[in-house]
Write a protein that holds these residues in place. Structure first.
Motif, PDB file in Angstrom:
ATOM      1  N   THR A 184       0.836  -1.211   0.000  1.00  0.00           N
ATOM      2  CA  THR A 184       0.000   0.000   0.000  1.00  0.00           C
ATOM      3  C   THR A 184       0.866   1.254   0.000  1.00  0.00           C
ATOM      4  O   THR A 184       0.542   2.227  -0.682  1.00  0.00           O
ATOM      5  N   LEU A 185       1.970   1.217   0.746  1.00  0.00           N
ATOM      6  CA  LEU A 185       2.853   2.398   0.779  1.00  0.00           C
ATOM      7  C   LEU A 185       3.369   2.689  -0.628  1.00  0.00           C
ATOM      8  O   LEU A 185       3.453   3.849  -1.042  1.00  0.00           O
ATOM      9  N   ALA A 186       3.659   1.648  -1.374  1.00  0.00           N
ATOM     10  CA  ALA A 186       4.150   1.830  -2.739  1.00  0.00           C
ATOM     11  C   ALA A 186       3.069   2.474  -3.604  1.00  0.00           C
ATOM     12  O   ALA A 186       3.352   3.170  -4.573  1.00  0.00           O
ATOM     13  N   GLU A 187       1.822   2.282  -3.234  1.00  0.00           N
ATOM     14  CA  GLU A 187       0.658   2.721  -4.007  1.00  0.00           C
ATOM     15  C   GLU A 187       0.111   4.078  -3.519  1.00  0.00           C
ATOM     16  O   GLU A 187      -0.699   4.724  -4.191  1.00  0.00           O
ATOM     17  N   ASN A 188       0.583   4.484  -2.331  1.00  0.00           N
ATOM     18  CA  ASN A 188      -0.089   5.527  -1.560  1.00  0.00           C
ATOM     19  C   ASN A 188      -0.407   6.823  -2.290  1.00  0.00           C
ATOM     20  O   ASN A 188      -1.501   7.355  -2.183  1.00  0.00           O
ATOM     21  N   LYS A 198      -8.972  -2.630  -1.797  1.00  0.00           N
ATOM     22  CA  LYS A 198      -7.969  -3.681  -2.055  1.00  0.00           C
ATOM     23  C   LYS A 198      -6.681  -3.434  -1.277  1.00  0.00           C
ATOM     24  O   LYS A 198      -5.825  -4.298  -1.201  1.00  0.00           O
ATOM     25  N   PHE A 199      -6.527  -2.225  -0.756  1.00  0.00           N
ATOM     26  CA  PHE A 199      -5.260  -1.886  -0.105  1.00  0.00           C
ATOM     27  C   PHE A 199      -5.444  -1.647   1.389  1.00  0.00           C
ATOM     28  O   PHE A 199      -6.547  -1.352   1.855  1.00  0.00           O
ATOM     29  N   SER A 215      -0.951   1.434   6.313  1.00  0.00           N
ATOM     30  CA  SER A 215       0.077   2.272   5.686  1.00  0.00           C
ATOM     31  C   SER A 215       0.245   3.604   6.419  1.00  0.00           C
ATOM     32  O   SER A 215       1.243   4.291   6.229  1.00  0.00           O
ATOM     33  N   HIS A 216      -0.733   3.974   7.245  1.00  0.00           N
ATOM     34  CA  HIS A 216      -0.630   5.230   8.015  1.00  0.00           C
ATOM     35  C   HIS A 216      -0.362   4.986   9.499  1.00  0.00           C
ATOM     36  O   HIS A 216      -0.426   5.923  10.302  1.00  0.00           O
ATOM     37  N   PHE A 217      -0.056   3.733   9.851  1.00  0.00           N
ATOM     38  CA  PHE A 217       0.166   3.388  11.263  1.00  0.00           C
ATOM     39  C   PHE A 217       1.322   4.219  11.842  1.00  0.00           C
ATOM     40  O   PHE A 217       1.204   4.817  12.906  1.00  0.00           O
ATOM     41  N   GLU A 218       2.409   4.292  11.099  1.00  0.00           N
ATOM     42  CA  GLU A 218       3.590   4.987  11.653  1.00  0.00           C
ATOM     43  C   GLU A 218       3.444   6.502  11.640  1.00  0.00           C
ATOM     44  O   GLU A 218       3.782   7.177  12.601  1.00  0.00           O
ATOM     45  N   GLY A 219       2.947   7.037  10.534  1.00  0.00           N
ATOM     46  CA  GLY A 219       2.915   8.501  10.381  1.00  0.00           C
ATOM     47  C   GLY A 219       1.665   9.151  10.967  1.00  0.00           C
ATOM     48  O   GLY A 219       1.604  10.373  11.085  1.00  0.00           O
TER      49      GLY A 219
END
Ligand code: DGJ
Length: 387
Positions: free
Chosen positions: A184-188, A201-202, A207-211
């Motif tokens: 997902t990060l690659a797709e963000n 699908k993503f 993908s936003h857990f860290e930020g």
């Protein structure tokens, strides 16, 4: 009396008639009509919210500029006060946009400001949706500001995404999967803020857990025990997050839930009646109206059960009914102080081409056996709730 004197006398009489007409206090709500403040100027507080404090109501909203399209914040958050909800006094700009090195630089997008009072810190706390200047709607942050008095001036503290490093209470095992997070990060950057099948699908949450989690359209709610909650469209608008705020209302505790996954809800407004929590929201169609949503829960953090579109009737000025929320989009629900079962649902009728001419649709909420309804009424007053 000669002709000249007669003309002067007639003009004086007409002027005084006009002044008297202007000075007449309002005693009803007329949804969708121009709503003059104490200076006779249409109220400029869009995407607004209300605060009741020490016998007065305060109305905070986005200050818009005449003839300007879109939603750039050129001035800040406007505040008005009232003792009766019909007549509003202009109290000026509560939060001003700042210089270019500030997160709330003039020209940023600053939407849906809401203010709550914290009795422990004695501060008025404002949260709002913030998009940094020049970044379109990509920042998906909220800003927070505080003041010592309801009129402000509010001091901007910071802007942020929320709950970085915390999973929601109702996280699913697959949302913690490092592979799907990587994918997902690659797709963000390729995600938009409008409904698409791709989003499901993503792993947008992961993908936003860290930020920190995204936050756009928002509202605040203070429960009877004094705990405050922030309700916001997250995950590229696809899913609504409800998050507990810290005791000082200035940060997020990491205690939050995902609600209505992939239902694309914007414009959330929460209220409590007879021990149950209710939500009004919209779908996600930019400035264009769509059908209102509603939901009920026993706990503000969910689980929520969706109810039907609460709107009934038609707005005669644009012929729009429930399917388009009378031409409006929800912004706040006000419990009327001192009146049992009296709640006002507030909607914006946006005018994106001439934003300052946006209108306000304030309508009463009628509770029913299976939830509530919001009937269209072209003119009404608070005695509606005495029936
Ligand atoms: C709908 C939102 O509810 C508004 O606050 C605003 O963000 C517009 N979308 C922008 O298109």
């Amino acid at each position: 009396m000669n002709m000249k004197k007669a003309i002067v006398a007639i003009s004086l009489a007409l002027t005084s008639l006009c002044l008297n007409a202007q000075a007449q206090p309002a005693s009803s709500f007329k949804p969708g009509e121009i709503w003059p403040d104490n200076n006779g100027v249409h109220i400029n507080a869009h995407g607004g919210g209300l605060l009741y404090h020490d016998g007065s109501y305060y109305w905070y909203g986005e200050h818009k500029i005449a003839g300007v399209a879109g939603n750039k914040a050129e001035v800040g958050v406007h505040v008005y006060s009232s003792n009766d909800l019909y007549n509003w006094t202009d109290r000026g700009i509560a939060l001003k946009v700042e210089g270019d090195d500030s997160d709330i630089a003039k020209g940023c997008i600053l939407e849906r400001p809401k203010v709550i009072y914290n009795p422990k810190t004695k501060k008025f706390v404002m949260w709002f949706h913030l998009e940094l200047k020049g970044k379109k709607y990509d920042s998906a942050r909220s800003g927070v500001a505080t003041a010592d008095t309801p009129e402000g001036p509010f001091t901007f503290i910071r802007s942020q995404r929320h709950n970085a490093g915390h999973w929601p209470q109702n996280v699913q095992p697959e949302q913690k999967d490092p592979e799907s997070i990587k994918l997902t990060l690659a797709e963000n950057n390729k995600f938009g803020g409008g409904p698409s099948k791709k989003h499901a699908k993503f792993n947008i949450l992961g993908s936003h857990f860290e930020g920190g989690q995204m936050a756009r359209d928002m509202n605040l709610f203070v429960d009877d025990d004094g705990t405050a909650y922030h309700i916001y469209s997250s995950e590229h608008n696809s899913t609504l997050h409800i998050s507990q705020l810290s005791e000082d209302f200035l940060s997020h505790t990491g205690h939050y839930t995902r609600n209505f996954p992939f239902r694309w809800m914007e414009a959330p407004a929460v209220f409590k009646h007879d021990g149950k929590y209710y939500l009004i929201a919209s779908g996600c169609t930019g400035w264009k109206p769509n059908a209102a949503r509603s939901a009920v829960a026993d706990n503000i953090l969910g689980p929520w059960t969706e109810l039907k579109n609460p709107c009934t009737g038609t707005n005669p000025s644009n012929k729009l009914g429930a399917a388009k929320t009378f031409g409006g989009q929800s912004t706040y629900v006000l419990p009327v102080h001192g009146k049992k079962d009296a709640y006002i649902a507030m909607f914006d009728q946006w005018n994106p081409k001439d934003a300052i001419d946006g209108r306000y649709l304030w309508l009463p909420i009628n509770f029913t056996a299976d939830g509530f309804e919001i009937p269209w009424i072209s003119e009404w007053d608070l005695s509606h709730f005495d029936k």
